[in-house]
Design a protein around this motif. Sequence first.
Motif, PDB file in Angstrom:
ATOM      1  N   HIS A   1       7.804 -76.395   9.141  1.00 26.28           N
ATOM      2  CA  HIS A   1       7.903 -76.722   7.714  1.00 26.28           C
ATOM      3  C   HIS A   1       7.324 -75.614   6.837  1.00 26.28           C
ATOM      4  N   SER A   2       6.429 -74.809   7.387  1.00 29.05           N
ATOM      5  CA  SER A   2       5.800 -73.772   6.572  1.00 29.05           C
ATOM      6  C   SER A   2       6.727 -72.578   6.417  1.00 29.05           C
ATOM      7  N   LYS A   3       6.631 -71.942   5.269  1.00 28.20           N
ATOM      8  CA  LYS A   3       7.367 -70.706   5.055  1.00 28.20           C
ATOM      9  C   LYS A   3       6.737 -69.598   5.909  1.00 28.20           C
ATOM     10  N   ARG A   4       7.532 -68.567   6.156  1.00 31.32           N
ATOM     11  CA  ARG A   4       7.019 -67.478   6.979  1.00 31.32           C
ATOM     12  C   ARG A   4       7.192 -66.140   6.261  1.00 31.32           C
ATOM     13  N   ASP A   5       6.233 -65.264   6.468  1.00 33.51           N
ATOM     14  CA  ASP A   5       6.317 -63.910   5.918  1.00 33.51           C
ATOM     15  C   ASP A   5       5.977 -62.910   7.011  1.00 33.51           C
ATOM     16  N   PHE A   6       6.196 -61.653   6.709  1.00 39.29           N
ATOM     17  CA  PHE A   6       5.991 -60.618   7.711  1.00 39.29           C
ATOM     18  C   PHE A   6       5.802 -59.282   7.010  1.00 39.29           C
ATOM     19  N   VAL A   7       5.207 -58.329   7.722  1.00 39.20           N
ATOM     20  CA  VAL A   7       5.030 -56.958   7.252  1.00 39.20           C
ATOM     21  C   VAL A   7       5.572 -56.041   8.342  1.00 39.20           C
ATOM     22  N   PHE A   8       6.396 -55.089   7.945  1.00 43.15           N
ATOM     23  CA  PHE A   8       6.931 -54.163   8.934  1.00 43.15           C
ATOM     24  C   PHE A   8       7.043 -52.768   8.344  1.00 43.15           C
ATOM     25  N   SER A   9       7.020 -51.786   9.228  1.00 49.61           N
ATOM     26  CA  SER A   9       7.172 -50.390   8.815  1.00 49.61           C
ATOM     27  C   SER A   9       8.591 -49.930   9.107  1.00 49.61           C
ATOM     28  N   ARG A  10       9.068 -49.013   8.282  1.00 46.55           N
ATOM     29  CA  ARG A  10      10.394 -48.420   8.469  1.00 46.55           C
ATOM     30  C   ARG A  10      10.239 -46.907   8.541  1.00 46.55           C
ATOM     31  N   GLN A  11      10.826 -46.335   9.554  1.00 49.22           N
ATOM     32  CA  GLN A  11      10.791 -44.892   9.749  1.00 49.22           C
ATOM     33  C   GLN A  11      12.219 -44.428   9.986  1.00 49.22           C
ATOM     34  N   TRP A  12      12.659 -43.424   9.249  1.00 46.77           N
ATOM     35  CA  TRP A  12      14.058 -43.016   9.360  1.00 46.77           C
ATOM     36  C   TRP A  12      14.180 -41.494   9.350  1.00 46.77           C
ATOM     37  N   PHE A  13      15.265 -41.034   9.921  1.00 46.09           N
ATOM     38  CA  PHE A  13      15.559 -39.611   9.925  1.00 46.09           C
ATOM     39  C   PHE A  13      17.029 -39.421  10.235  1.00 46.09           C
ATOM     40  N   ARG A  14      17.523 -38.231   9.935  1.00 47.54           N
ATOM     41  CA  ARG A  14      18.925 -37.884  10.171  1.00 47.54           C
ATOM     42  C   ARG A  14      18.989 -36.710  11.120  1.00 47.54           C
ATOM     43  N   GLY A  15      19.767 -36.850  12.192  1.00 43.86           N
ATOM     44  CA  GLY A  15      19.908 -35.785  13.165  1.00 43.86           C
ATOM     45  C   GLY A  15      20.815 -34.685  12.656  1.00 43.86           C
ATOM     46  N   GLN A  16      20.848 -33.567  13.387  1.00 45.52           N
ATOM     47  CA  GLN A  16      21.678 -32.434  12.981  1.00 45.52           C
ATOM     48  C   GLN A  16      23.160 -32.761  13.055  1.00 45.52           C
ATOM     49  N   ASP A  17      23.513 -33.812  13.809  1.00 41.45           N
ATOM     50  CA  ASP A  17      24.923 -34.215  13.868  1.00 41.45           C
ATOM     51  C   ASP A  17      25.269 -35.211  12.780  1.00 41.45           C
ATOM     52  N   GLY A  18      24.314 -35.532  11.877  1.00 49.26           N
ATOM     53  CA  GLY A  18      24.570 -36.449  10.779  1.00 49.26           C
ATOM     54  C   GLY A  18      24.293 -37.901  11.089  1.00 49.26           C
ATOM     55  N   THR A  19      23.821 -38.218  12.300  1.00 47.83           N
ATOM     56  CA  THR A  19      23.537 -39.600  12.664  1.00 47.83           C
ATOM     57  C   THR A  19      22.200 -40.034  12.083  1.00 47.83           C
ATOM     58  N   TYR A  20      22.198 -41.199  11.429  1.00 44.31           N
ATOM     59  CA  TYR A  20      20.961 -41.763  10.892  1.00 44.31           C
ATOM     60  C   TYR A  20      20.334 -42.694  11.919  1.00 44.31           C
ATOM     61  N   THR A  21      19.009 -42.638  12.036  1.00 47.14           N
ATOM     62  CA  THR A  21      18.255 -43.553  12.885  1.00 47.14           C
ATOM     63  C   THR A  21      17.152 -44.180  12.046  1.00 47.14           C
ATOM     64  N   ILE A  22      17.054 -45.497  12.111  1.00 48.15           N
ATOM     65  CA  ILE A  22      16.007 -46.231  11.395  1.00 48.15           C
ATOM     66  C   ILE A  22      15.227 -47.047  12.415  1.00 48.15           C
ATOM     67  N   LEU A  23      13.899 -46.873  12.445  1.00 44.23           N
ATOM     68  CA  LEU A  23      13.028 -47.630  13.340  1.00 44.23           C
ATOM     69  C   LEU A  23      12.262 -48.651  12.519  1.00 44.23           C
ATOM     70  N   GLN A  24      12.296 -49.904  12.935  1.00 44.07           N
ATOM     71  CA  GLN A  24      11.587 -50.978  12.233  1.00 44.07           C
ATOM     72  C   GLN A  24      10.615 -51.641  13.218  1.00 44.07           C
ATOM     73  N   ARG A  25       9.330 -51.663  12.835  1.00 45.66           N
ATOM     74  CA  ARG A  25       8.300 -52.209  13.721  1.00 45.66           C
ATOM     75  C   ARG A  25       7.345 -53.089  12.936  1.00 45.66           C
ATOM     76  N   PRO A  26       6.770 -54.119  13.579  1.00 47.44           N
ATOM     77  CA  PRO A  26       5.779 -54.954  12.889  1.00 47.44           C
ATOM     78  C   PRO A  26       4.559 -54.130  12.519  1.00 47.44           C
ATOM     79  N   ALA A  27       3.947 -54.459  11.393  1.00 48.32           N
ATOM     80  CA  ALA A  27       2.804 -53.684  10.909  1.00 48.32           C
ATOM     81  C   ALA A  27       1.788 -54.613  10.252  1.00 48.32           C
ATOM     82  N   VAL A  28       0.623 -54.061   9.975  1.00 49.59           N
ATOM     83  CA  VAL A  28      -0.444 -54.750   9.249  1.00 49.59           C
ATOM     84  C   VAL A  28      -0.842 -53.861   8.091  1.00 49.59           C
ATOM     85  N   HIS A  29      -1.009 -54.468   6.913  1.00 48.41           N
ATOM     86  CA  HIS A  29      -1.377 -53.676   5.742  1.00 48.41           C
ATOM     87  C   HIS A  29      -2.380 -54.456   4.906  1.00 48.41           C
TER      88      HIS A  29
END
Length: 749
Positions: free
Chosen positions: A305-333
């Motif tokens: 019944h309780s609402k839920r929240d979360f904190v996560f980090s996002r890290q992204w970069f683009r390779g030399q071939d133009g491919t984007y990668t995004i990493l999403q991980r749980p975090a504490v702030h």
Amino acid sequence: MEKPPLNLLKNGSERSEGSSGSGGEERGRFEYYGWVYHLGVNSIGREYCHLRFLFIRGKYVEMYKRDPHQSPGIKPIRRGVVGPTLMVEELGRRKVNHGDFYVIRFCNRLDEMKKGEIACSSAGDARKWMEAFDQAKQQAEYEISRGGTTRNKLNMETEINLEGHRPRMRRYAHGLKELIRIGQGPETLLRQSSNLGAGRPDGYIEGDTGDAIEAHEWKCVRTINGVRIFEDVSDSQSGKGVLVKSVGVVDATADTVFEAILNIARHQRYEWDMLTGDLELIDSIDGHYDVVYGIYDPKFLTRWHSKRDFVFSRQWFRGQDGTYTILQRPAVHKKKPPRSGYRRTKINPSTWEIRSLNTPIASNAPRCLVTQMFEIDSSGWCRWTKSHCSKFENSIPYALLCQVAGLREYIGANPALSLESATTVFHSKISDVSVPSGEYEDAEVQDEFYDAIAADSSSSSEDEESDSDEHDNKGSKVKLKNVSWAITGLALKRTSAPDANKELDRTVTPISIDPTQCHGSLHKAKDGADTNCWASPSGTGFMIRGKTYLKDNSKVMGGDPLLKLIAVDWFKVDKSIDRIALHPRSLVQSGVGKKLPFILVINLQVPAKPNYSLVLYYAADRPLNKSSLLAKFVDGSDMFRDARFKLIPSIVEGYWMVKRAVGTKACLLGKAVTCKYFRQDNFLEIDVDIGSSSVARSVIGLVLGYVTSIVVDLAILIEAKEEAELPEYILGTVRLNRLRPDSAVNLEV
């Protein structure tokens, strides 16, 4: 029909390489222009941000206050030359004028004080500007390679103005042009780029997805709304859960999809993401890393019944071939402690990969392959795959798997996102910009572009005062990613070991290299169970360009390395050290090292606290063949080395997210980070400053967090660009097995 900008760049480069007398004319075929923000600090220390029109003609760059196409006769306020030592780095997202923009920094590799920055409205525009500057840099490098005048040769090291002959400049200024507009106009630049912008057809060739063989074996278990759901059924993936992914084709550019995923605006997120609709940016670490707070109340997903929240980090970069990668991980702030009435949960660590696909020649419609991957508990997953289990379809992992489908439908329902192009290409016999030819031909451009774009006391104040004015891929022979070792062992062609007689001097008798006489601070592996050690695997785990690569893009499995890895040093240093081969503790300075015909020293400078140096020593048993590609690399210019020195990484064992961050694509190190070369006596040393790139620093930071539990293979090679240089060969390999940072030896300067 308009051609994709990448193809234009590629074709222009290819024409120039094969040209003879008209090289200057061929090299000057492309012009790029568009609106950017010019960022800097004026003489009194005040930061400024000006809307400017940027124009690139060959190696020349000009900056205007207004569009010269609409204001004939307007004079540029800044003008400069892109020199061969220009370094261009994408700094990622930054707040500019209350909007999210993508910042590009320019600096001189020989003088870091010479630098400047511009900001673009989207990741796609930033990529196109980087390609444009790379093309301009190639123009400068080409003119140097052609010999040029005595003045050019004398100024090659200092990188001052490298003008061509006036006749060549005259042909360049009035020849056939291909004008490429980047972005739409100032109105699109002034908007916040976090609002999803127009799509841009890129026309990337699909190609193979990796240059190192991975031991994943993906099995499609379901198809949901046209999106395939895969499970990794190999035994190689670590962890207690199951590695799964959802894969779908989206009719938009990779740039458009990337910005849609990063966008946290509620009204747009609600249109495709049924799980994480309410997001708030709480911290921005750098241009490629931030922390986000989210809440959701998915009553249809849980009985709580309780609402839920979360904190996560996002890290992204683009390779030399133009491919984007995004990493999403749980975090504490600290800015977001647990809230009353909410249950703080941890999101599933996940990754996004967005890769452009080739489109048929008759179509300009952009397409990209979107993959979301994460690890989940095996119990509910196994029941769902074996029998239709409705409970799993009411779970958070299932909602995550549906995000790709939601994203695809959202973009498909908004045709403007995928059909509009922000890059316009048109042809003109004479440049449309009204610049007097005599002035342009005779002008002495004393500054290089990184000088011209940086603020100076005279121009910055003036700027402030007047700123108010204003075919599918040609059938690669092998597809490597996501296949098991057993399958690849049967299906892949393997190249033979490199011909030592071709690269090394066949007239000299090979010497015997005794590995027991070569010592480094990191010991060689005794067996497969040994840790904190190194080994030298064969090249069979890497894919390299085959003999017919220039015709059909085919790659083959690598053979045994040409050079022998004889020792590895693992040093801890206060600050990065160049020319480490001259240090008394280096193997090069030992009695054994001085007797070797040739040693290639790779000094990987790892930024951390403290800093580390991983030094690899590769030896040849004979001197180099003076006419070989290796000899041209060893004794060639720095710009030739930057354009050819290639590294292929592969995480053999380790956390799956680290594997996704490192990837398996070959990387031209000289284009990605700063490389310094030191040639002396019987060795060449390459100092690779990983900390010179914010993206590389971010990735290496993640790797260091898991370094004691991963096994990484690296292959180094010289990229073959001409048919006579094919097939490629592996220059050297190394396997680093679960390194311990505390085992690094202190190195005193």
